[in-house]
Design an enzyme around this catalytic site. Structure first.
Site, mmCIF file in Angstrom:
data_model
loop_
_atom_site.group_PDB
_atom_site.id
_atom_site.type_symbol
_atom_site.label_atom_id
_atom_site.label_comp_id
_atom_site.label_asym_id
_atom_site.label_seq_id
_atom_site.Cartn_x
_atom_site.Cartn_y
_atom_site.Cartn_z
ATOM 1 N N THR A 48 9.522 43.795 34.963
ATOM 2 C CA THR A 48 8.906 44.280 33.787
ATOM 3 C C THR A 48 8.418 43.072 32.986
ATOM 4 O O THR A 48 9.242 42.617 32.333
ATOM 5 C CB THR A 48 9.728 45.233 32.987
ATOM 6 O OG1 THR A 48 10.094 46.272 33.778
ATOM 7 C CG2 THR A 48 8.890 45.921 32.074
ATOM 8 N N SER A 100 32.240 37.236 34.301
ATOM 9 C CA SER A 100 33.010 38.267 33.388
ATOM 10 C C SER A 100 32.942 37.720 31.909
ATOM 11 O O SER A 100 33.211 36.506 31.670
ATOM 12 C CB SER A 100 34.310 38.404 33.753
ATOM 13 O OG SER A 100 34.995 39.202 33.183
ATOM 14 N N GLY A 123 31.450 40.270 29.233
ATOM 15 C CA GLY A 123 30.628 41.037 28.755
ATOM 16 C C GLY A 123 29.570 40.319 28.112
ATOM 17 O O GLY A 123 29.258 38.970 28.190
ATOM 18 N N LYS A 156 36.085 38.592 41.533
ATOM 19 C CA LYS A 156 35.916 39.367 40.491
ATOM 20 C C LYS A 156 36.184 40.739 40.799
ATOM 21 O O LYS A 156 36.527 41.604 39.769
ATOM 22 C CB LYS A 156 34.154 39.103 40.621
ATOM 23 C CG LYS A 156 33.470 39.866 39.295
ATOM 24 C CD LYS A 156 34.186 39.839 38.053
ATOM 25 C CE LYS A 156 33.188 40.138 36.801
ATOM 26 N NZ LYS A 156 32.756 41.593 36.983
ATOM 27 N N HIS A 200 39.491 41.379 39.833
ATOM 28 C CA HIS A 200 39.624 41.089 38.246
ATOM 29 C C HIS A 200 39.398 42.296 37.728
ATOM 30 O O HIS A 200 39.942 42.882 36.591
ATOM 31 C CB HIS A 200 38.576 39.909 37.822
ATOM 32 C CG HIS A 200 38.181 40.146 36.521
ATOM 33 N ND1 HIS A 200 37.487 40.976 35.739
ATOM 34 C CD2 HIS A 200 38.578 39.215 35.371
ATOM 35 C CE1 HIS A 200 37.320 40.841 34.448
ATOM 36 N NE2 HIS A 200 37.808 39.775 34.212
ATOM 37 N N ASN A 201 38.453 43.082 38.125
ATOM 38 C CA ASN A 201 37.840 44.311 37.668
ATOM 39 C C ASN A 201 38.955 45.578 37.729
ATOM 40 O O ASN A 201 39.078 46.175 36.940
ATOM 41 C CB ASN A 201 36.526 44.723 38.013
ATOM 42 C CG ASN A 201 35.409 44.026 37.328
ATOM 43 O OD1 ASN A 201 35.590 43.269 37.026
ATOM 44 N ND2 ASN A 201 34.307 44.584 37.517
ATOM 45 N N GLU A 229 41.505 44.797 35.388
ATOM 46 C CA GLU A 229 40.965 45.185 34.124
ATOM 47 C C GLU A 229 41.145 46.617 33.720
ATOM 48 O O GLU A 229 41.636 47.261 32.980
ATOM 49 C CB GLU A 229 39.496 44.992 34.115
ATOM 50 C CG GLU A 229 38.769 45.314 32.890
ATOM 51 C CD GLU A 229 37.173 45.148 32.830
ATOM 52 O OE1 GLU A 229 36.485 46.000 32.857
ATOM 53 O OE2 GLU A 229 37.006 43.853 33.246
ATOM 54 N N SER A 257 52.706 58.819 72.345
ATOM 55 C CA SER A 257 51.426 58.985 71.909
ATOM 56 C C SER A 257 50.746 57.537 71.693
ATOM 57 O O SER A 257 50.033 57.088 72.452
ATOM 58 C CB SER A 257 51.318 59.679 70.543
ATOM 59 O OG SER A 257 49.845 59.426 69.883
#
Length: 490
Positions: free
Chosen positions: A36, A130, A132, A185, A188-189, A192, A485
């Site tokens: 845009t 990372s 924010g 990452k 990391h999340n 977090e 099995s």
């Protein structure tokens, strides 16, 4: 006209804008583009006013302004949008040019895109970013992976704009080939998710078990943030508890208790199941968010399903007992956090083996020391552990962390037991303790489990009095046969 721009960035949401301004602050000329195009004009007239940032209204124009090798970074929504931009960029770029994905892409997708771009003579970098909005603007943690030949061409920019620790060491270094950067990452999340859930459980015990006010809990977290738990998430939780709504009451009490998620925690759990690694705490953190989303069901259940009164009356009324129990909560949080990181590193070790990456575990801890959401004092100890022993199989076996767990264990067990007796849900604290007790057990009841599997499915078992790798089947009922099995997989 000779191209003058060092790098292009596609995607002018807040993260993209802040990264551009960060790069500009460090002397790099950036070309900004957004699908845009009105956003480009608005950005140049406002946030980027007075900078060297260049704006473009087409990908062709954007590429024409870049010095060779051209570096094009995308900060767009993961999935289809990334693939679409790559398809648009491929005809516009030349061999040796570099495409960078700075979004939260799934590591498998990144590995596929590396192969695609390299087959066209291009280089591809999938990098975790990372921190924010604030991190993007002032210095994030950056975790790049992909085409190794691309690293020398992006290293200077990435390390310049990243967070710095220990007297200027950048929280950015090359992670590995393929999807390694986005994998780290992703982990990391997942960590977090676990850290946030643990803090929420500590908050819940203080609020409902001890009847503490938001202001009281603010003071507790303020103190915690000066010690072993010093971290960004404790810091912001401290500040959240102090924030008042317009009527003067705590704002946190006005927020609906349904948590959102964007999927990276879920990806971590799914991958852990594929690799057979028990990241139980992260899994509970993901599922706790799922339970929180069942708000209407929980509301109905609360009227019909009864349990004990959660308030610890005698403890709450005695200042000495209250102070001691708050310390136990801190120890439970600290010990559970150690388990979470130990599990995260177990997962990365398994992934490195599976995907043939050479991960620098101490280096990863350093990258997380600053800029990112899980940044904390604690990570310095993880770096030390892997610096001392790069082949360390589990953080829990490191002398420092073994000692910290020993120091925390009594309070940790008291909190989990008390919460269970009083009906206060602490799934992350509980699963962390359960994992610790399982991991330290030389013998588990899986012998009975294997007998059950062999009984109903002839899946075989190994024996303690025979060498590993020999498999046996028993005709448990006398009516079955001797045909098994298959052997089991661990």
């Amino acid at each position: 006209m000779e191209p003058t721009a060092d790098i292009a960035l596609i995607g002018l949401a807040v993260m993209g804008q802040n990264l551009i301004l960060n790069m500009n602050d460090h002397g790099y000329t950036v070309v900004a583009y957004n699908r845009t195009t009105e956003k480009v004009d608005h950005f140049l007239a406002n946030e980027a006013k007075g900078t060297k940032v260049l704006g473009t209204h087409s990908l062709e124009e954007m590429v024409s302004k870049l010095k060779r090798p051209r570096r094009v970074m995308m900060l767009v929504k993961a999935g289809k949008p990334v693939d679409e931009f790559i398809e648009h960029l491929l005809p516009l770029l030349e061999p040796g040019d570099i495409i960078i994905d700075g979004g939260n892409s799934l590591f498998d997708d990144t590995a596929r895109r590396v192969k695609l771009c390299e087959s066209k003579g291009l280089l591809y970098v999938g990098t975790g970013v990372s921190g924010g909005e604030e991190g993007a603007r002032r210095g994030p943690s950056i975790m790049p992976g992909g085409s190794p030949a691309a690293w020398p061409h992006v290293k200077e920019i990435f390390q310049a704009i990243s967070a710095k620790v220990d007297g200027g060491v950048p929280c950015c270094d090359w992670v590995g080939e393929g999807g390694a950067g986005h994998y780290v990452k992703m982990v990391h999340n997942g960590i977090e998710y676990g850290d946030m859930q643990l803090i929420c459980e500590a908050y819940n015990i203080m609020k409902n078990g001890l009847g503490m006010s938001a202001d009281e809990m603010h003071e507790v977290l303020k103190e915690w943030n000066t010690g072993e738990l010093d971290s960004y998430l404790i810091e912001i939780s401290r500040d959240i508890l102090a924030k008042k709504d317009e009527d003067g009451s705590p704002l946190v009490d006005k927020i609906l208790d349904t948590a959102g998620q964007k999927g990276t925690g879920k990806w971590t759990v799914i991958n852990s199941q594929e690799l057979g690694i028990p990241i139980t705490l992260m899994a509970e953190a993901v599922y706790s968010r799922c339970v929180s989303a069942l708000k209407d069901e929980r509301h109905r259940a609360a009227r019909k399903l009864k349990g004990p009164n959660p308030l610890l009356h005698s403890t709450a009324k005695s200042p000495a007992k209250k102070k001691a129990f708050i310390e136990d909560i801190r120890l439970a949080l600290y010990a559970s956090k150690i388990i979470s990181y130990a599990q995260g590193y177990m997962l990365m070790r398994a992934a490195a083996k599976e995907y043939k990456w050479n991960l620098n575990y101490g280096g990863i801890a350093l990258m997380w020391r600053g800029g990112c959401i899980i940044r904390s004092r604690f990570l310095g100890k993880i770096k030390e552990a892997y610096d001392n022993n790069p082949k360390l199989s589990n953080l829990l076996l490191d002398d420092f962390f073994r000692g910290e767990i020993k120091k925390s264990q009594k309070g940790w067990r008291n909190v989990v037991a008390t919460a269970a007796k009083k009906g206060i849900p602490v799934p992350a604290f509980s699963t962390a303790l359960a994992f610790f007790d399982q991991y330290r057990s030389a013998v588990l009841p899986a012998n009975l489990l294997q007998a059950q599997r062999d009984y109903f499915g002839a899946h075989t078992y190994e024996r303690v009095d025979k060498p590993r790798g020999e498999f046996f089947h028993t005709n448990w009922t006398g009516r079955g046969g001797d045909v098994s099995s298959s052997t089991y997989t661990v």
